[in-house]
Design a protein around this motif. Structure first.
Motif, PDB file in Angstrom:
ATOM      1  N   MET A 122      13.856   2.920 -15.865  1.00  0.00           N
ATOM      2  CA  MET A 122      13.676   3.725 -14.655  1.00  0.00           C
ATOM      3  C   MET A 122      12.623   4.818 -14.858  1.00  0.00           C
ATOM      4  O   MET A 122      11.752   5.019 -14.009  1.00  0.00           O
ATOM      5  N   GLN A 123      12.706   5.527 -15.972  1.00  0.00           N
ATOM      6  CA  GLN A 123      11.753   6.625 -16.159  1.00  0.00           C
ATOM      7  C   GLN A 123      10.338   6.094 -16.360  1.00  0.00           C
ATOM      8  O   GLN A 123       9.378   6.740 -15.944  1.00  0.00           O
ATOM      9  N   THR A 124      10.198   4.913 -16.925  1.00  0.00           N
ATOM     10  CA  THR A 124       8.874   4.321 -17.077  1.00  0.00           C
ATOM     11  C   THR A 124       8.338   3.828 -15.735  1.00  0.00           C
ATOM     12  O   THR A 124       7.214   4.156 -15.342  1.00  0.00           O
ATOM     13  N   LYS A 125       9.149   3.077 -15.013  1.00  0.00           N
ATOM     14  CA  LYS A 125       8.669   2.434 -13.785  1.00  0.00           C
ATOM     15  C   LYS A 125       8.561   3.387 -12.594  1.00  0.00           C
ATOM     16  O   LYS A 125       7.746   3.169 -11.708  1.00  0.00           O
ATOM     17  N   PHE A 126       9.365   4.454 -12.585  1.00  0.00           N
ATOM     18  CA  PHE A 126       9.225   5.475 -11.551  1.00  0.00           C
ATOM     19  C   PHE A 126       8.320   6.619 -12.018  1.00  0.00           C
ATOM     20  O   PHE A 126       8.105   7.575 -11.292  1.00  0.00           O
ATOM     21  N   MET A 148      16.601  10.467 -21.215  1.00  0.00           N
ATOM     22  CA  MET A 148      17.491   9.775 -22.145  1.00  0.00           C
ATOM     23  C   MET A 148      18.774  10.557 -22.416  1.00  0.00           C
ATOM     24  O   MET A 148      19.832   9.976 -22.535  1.00  0.00           O
ATOM     25  N   ASP A 149      18.654  11.861 -22.497  1.00  0.00           N
ATOM     26  CA  ASP A 149      19.808  12.676 -22.893  1.00  0.00           C
ATOM     27  C   ASP A 149      20.402  13.462 -21.731  1.00  0.00           C
ATOM     28  O   ASP A 149      21.244  14.319 -21.936  1.00  0.00           O
ATOM     29  N   SER A 150      19.981  13.161 -20.494  1.00  0.00           N
ATOM     30  CA  SER A 150      20.441  13.992 -19.384  1.00  0.00           C
ATOM     31  C   SER A 150      20.548  13.214 -18.071  1.00  0.00           C
ATOM     32  O   SER A 150      19.539  12.889 -17.452  1.00  0.00           O
ATOM     33  N   PHE A 151      21.775  12.959 -17.658  1.00  0.00           N
ATOM     34  CA  PHE A 151      22.017  12.334 -16.364  1.00  0.00           C
ATOM     35  C   PHE A 151      21.541  13.250 -15.239  1.00  0.00           C
ATOM     36  O   PHE A 151      20.976  12.793 -14.247  1.00  0.00           O
ATOM     37  N   ASP A 152      21.744  14.563 -15.396  1.00  0.00           N
ATOM     38  CA  ASP A 152      21.295  15.516 -14.379  1.00  0.00           C
ATOM     39  C   ASP A 152      19.777  15.475 -14.201  1.00  0.00           C
ATOM     40  O   ASP A 152      19.273  15.572 -13.085  1.00  0.00           O
ATOM     41  N   ASP A 183      17.605  14.692 -10.903  1.00  0.00           N
ATOM     42  CA  ASP A 183      16.508  15.556 -10.447  1.00  0.00           C
ATOM     43  C   ASP A 183      15.244  14.752 -10.188  1.00  0.00           C
ATOM     44  O   ASP A 183      14.597  14.916  -9.146  1.00  0.00           O
ATOM     45  N   TRP A 184      14.865  13.887 -11.114  1.00  0.00           N
ATOM     46  CA  TRP A 184      13.615  13.145 -10.969  1.00  0.00           C
ATOM     47  C   TRP A 184      13.703  12.081  -9.882  1.00  0.00           C
ATOM     48  O   TRP A 184      12.767  11.906  -9.113  1.00  0.00           O
ATOM     49  N   ILE A 185      14.828  11.366  -9.789  1.00  0.00           N
ATOM     50  CA  ILE A 185      14.937  10.286  -8.804  1.00  0.00           C
ATOM     51  C   ILE A 185      15.037  10.849  -7.376  1.00  0.00           C
ATOM     52  O   ILE A 185      14.784  10.145  -6.405  1.00  0.00           O
ATOM     53  N   THR A 186      15.353  12.139  -7.263  1.00  0.00           N
ATOM     54  CA  THR A 186      15.359  12.784  -5.946  1.00  0.00           C
ATOM     55  C   THR A 186      14.170  13.741  -5.808  1.00  0.00           C
ATOM     56  O   THR A 186      14.209  14.659  -4.999  1.00  0.00           O
ATOM     57  N   ASP A 187      13.133  13.492  -6.560  1.00  0.00           N
ATOM     58  CA  ASP A 187      11.901  14.269  -6.451  1.00  0.00           C
ATOM     59  C   ASP A 187      10.754  13.303  -6.132  1.00  0.00           C
ATOM     60  O   ASP A 187      10.363  13.169  -4.985  1.00  0.00           O
ATOM     61  N   LEU A 188      10.248  12.645  -7.142  1.00  0.00           N
ATOM     62  CA  LEU A 188       9.231  11.591  -6.995  1.00  0.00           C
ATOM     63  C   LEU A 188       7.957  12.026  -6.272  1.00  0.00           C
ATOM     64  O   LEU A 188       7.206  11.191  -5.774  1.00  0.00           O
ATOM     65  N   HIS A 189       7.682  13.331  -6.228  1.00  0.00           N
ATOM     66  CA  HIS A 189       6.472  13.807  -5.546  1.00  0.00           C
ATOM     67  C   HIS A 189       5.197  13.234  -6.168  1.00  0.00           C
ATOM     68  O   HIS A 189       4.185  13.083  -5.492  1.00  0.00           O
ATOM     69  N   TRP A 190       5.234  12.902  -7.448  1.00  0.00           N
ATOM     70  CA  TRP A 190       4.066  12.386  -8.161  1.00  0.00           C
ATOM     71  C   TRP A 190       3.677  10.987  -7.692  1.00  0.00           C
ATOM     72  O   TRP A 190       2.600  10.502  -8.025  1.00  0.00           O
ATOM     73  N   LEU A 191       4.531  10.342  -6.900  1.00  0.00           N
ATOM     74  CA  LEU A 191       4.169   9.025  -6.368  1.00  0.00           C
ATOM     75  C   LEU A 191       3.257   9.140  -5.145  1.00  0.00           C
ATOM     76  O   LEU A 191       2.857   8.141  -4.564  1.00  0.00           O
ATOM     77  N   ASP A 205       0.808  -1.219   0.000  1.00  0.00           N
ATOM     78  CA  ASP A 205       0.000   0.000   0.000  1.00  0.00           C
ATOM     79  C   ASP A 205       0.842   1.270   0.000  1.00  0.00           C
ATOM     80  O   ASP A 205       0.541   2.207  -0.719  1.00  0.00           O
ATOM     81  N   LYS A 206       1.860   1.323   0.809  1.00  0.00           N
ATOM     82  CA  LYS A 206       2.672   2.535   0.973  1.00  0.00           C
ATOM     83  C   LYS A 206       4.046   2.406   0.328  1.00  0.00           C
ATOM     84  O   LYS A 206       4.947   3.165   0.629  1.00  0.00           O
ATOM     85  N   ILE A 207       4.193   1.417  -0.558  1.00  0.00           N
ATOM     86  CA  ILE A 207       5.496   1.150  -1.170  1.00  0.00           C
ATOM     87  C   ILE A 207       5.388   1.266  -2.687  1.00  0.00           C
ATOM     88  O   ILE A 207       4.447   0.748  -3.295  1.00  0.00           O
ATOM     89  N   HIS A 208       6.355   1.945  -3.272  1.00  0.00           N
ATOM     90  CA  HIS A 208       6.498   1.932  -4.726  1.00  0.00           C
ATOM     91  C   HIS A 208       7.689   1.036  -5.035  1.00  0.00           C
ATOM     92  O   HIS A 208       8.817   1.370  -4.721  1.00  0.00           O
ATOM     93  N   MET A 209       7.399  -0.132  -5.613  1.00  0.00           N
ATOM     94  CA  MET A 209       8.446  -1.108  -5.901  1.00  0.00           C
ATOM     95  C   MET A 209       8.679  -1.185  -7.402  1.00  0.00           C
ATOM     96  O   MET A 209       7.737  -1.342  -8.174  1.00  0.00           O
ATOM     97  N   VAL A 210       9.947  -1.070  -7.777  1.00  0.00           N
ATOM     98  CA  VAL A 210      10.355  -1.162  -9.172  1.00  0.00           C
ATOM     99  C   VAL A 210      11.275  -2.364  -9.306  1.00  0.00           C
ATOM    100  O   VAL A 210      12.226  -2.513  -8.539  1.00  0.00           O
ATOM    101  N   GLU A 211      10.975  -3.207 -10.278  1.00  0.00           N
ATOM    102  CA  GLU A 211      11.810  -4.375 -10.534  1.00  0.00           C
ATOM    103  C   GLU A 211      12.369  -4.288 -11.945  1.00  0.00           C
ATOM    104  O   GLU A 211      11.632  -4.042 -12.901  1.00  0.00           O
ATOM    105  N   LEU A 212      13.677  -4.459 -12.040  1.00  0.00           N
ATOM    106  CA  LEU A 212      14.360  -4.481 -13.328  1.00  0.00           C
ATOM    107  C   LEU A 212      14.981  -5.857 -13.517  1.00  0.00           C
ATOM    108  O   LEU A 212      15.456  -6.459 -12.558  1.00  0.00           O
ATOM    109  N   ASP A 213      15.014  -6.323 -14.743  1.00  0.00           N
ATOM    110  CA  ASP A 213      15.687  -7.578 -15.053  1.00  0.00           C
ATOM    111  C   ASP A 213      17.032  -7.242 -15.677  1.00  0.00           C
ATOM    112  O   ASP A 213      17.101  -6.700 -16.781  1.00  0.00           O
TER     113      ASP A 213
END
Length: 136
Positions: free
Chosen positions: A48-52, A59-63, A67-75, A26-34
């Motif tokens: 990552m961008q699809t599952k998170f 694709m063209d920006s590590f920065d 930014d997105w992986i340290t935001d995630l407010h939309w979850l 319920d309170k967990i966002h779990m992402v699984e990659l193969d």
């Protein structure tokens, strides 16, 4: 497996299956990659961008990824984030430097951000547990 807040942990298939069986989703966002399907940065960031559910492409920006992986407010109200990389030995196996950079970024930047920094750099920021499991 220890219940420390934010860690990168090597586990086997039995341990990860037990973890998945015993958690309340319920309170967990779990992402699984193969890892067998992740051969490059493009494969990794695409998954990552699809599952998170990143709002825009990285694709063209590590920065932008950082930014997105340290935001995630939309979850929403998810209290815990879990990233599971199955078949870790196959994960980006032909580019060990890229593999190391991804793991180092998670370990040295992303996990500490969610453990402590989020409260200091985001208005109303709230700590979240973020666990990364590398499954052999």
């Amino acid at each position: 497996m220890n219940e420390e807040i934010n860690r990168l942990v090597n586990v086997d298939k039995n341990e990860i299956n037990e973890l998945k069986h015993n958690i309340s989703k319920d309170k967990i966002h779990m992402v699984e990659l193969d890892g067998k399907c992740i051969h490059s940065w493009i494969d990794y960031i695409s998954a990552m961008q699809t599952k998170f559910k990143f709002p825009t492409s990285c694709m063209d920006s590590f920065d932008r990824y950082l930014d997105w992986i340290t935001d995630l407010h939309w979850l929403g109200d998810k209290e815990q984030l879990i990233l599971i990389i199955h078949n870790y030995n196959e994960f980006i196996k032909d580019d060990p430097l890229m593999k190391k950079n991804i793991i180092t970024t998670l370990e040295d930047h992303v996990l500490p951000f969610w453990e402590v920094e989020v409260e200091h750099v985001v208005v109303g920021g709230r700590r979240k547990s973020f666990m990364v499991y590398l499954v052999e």
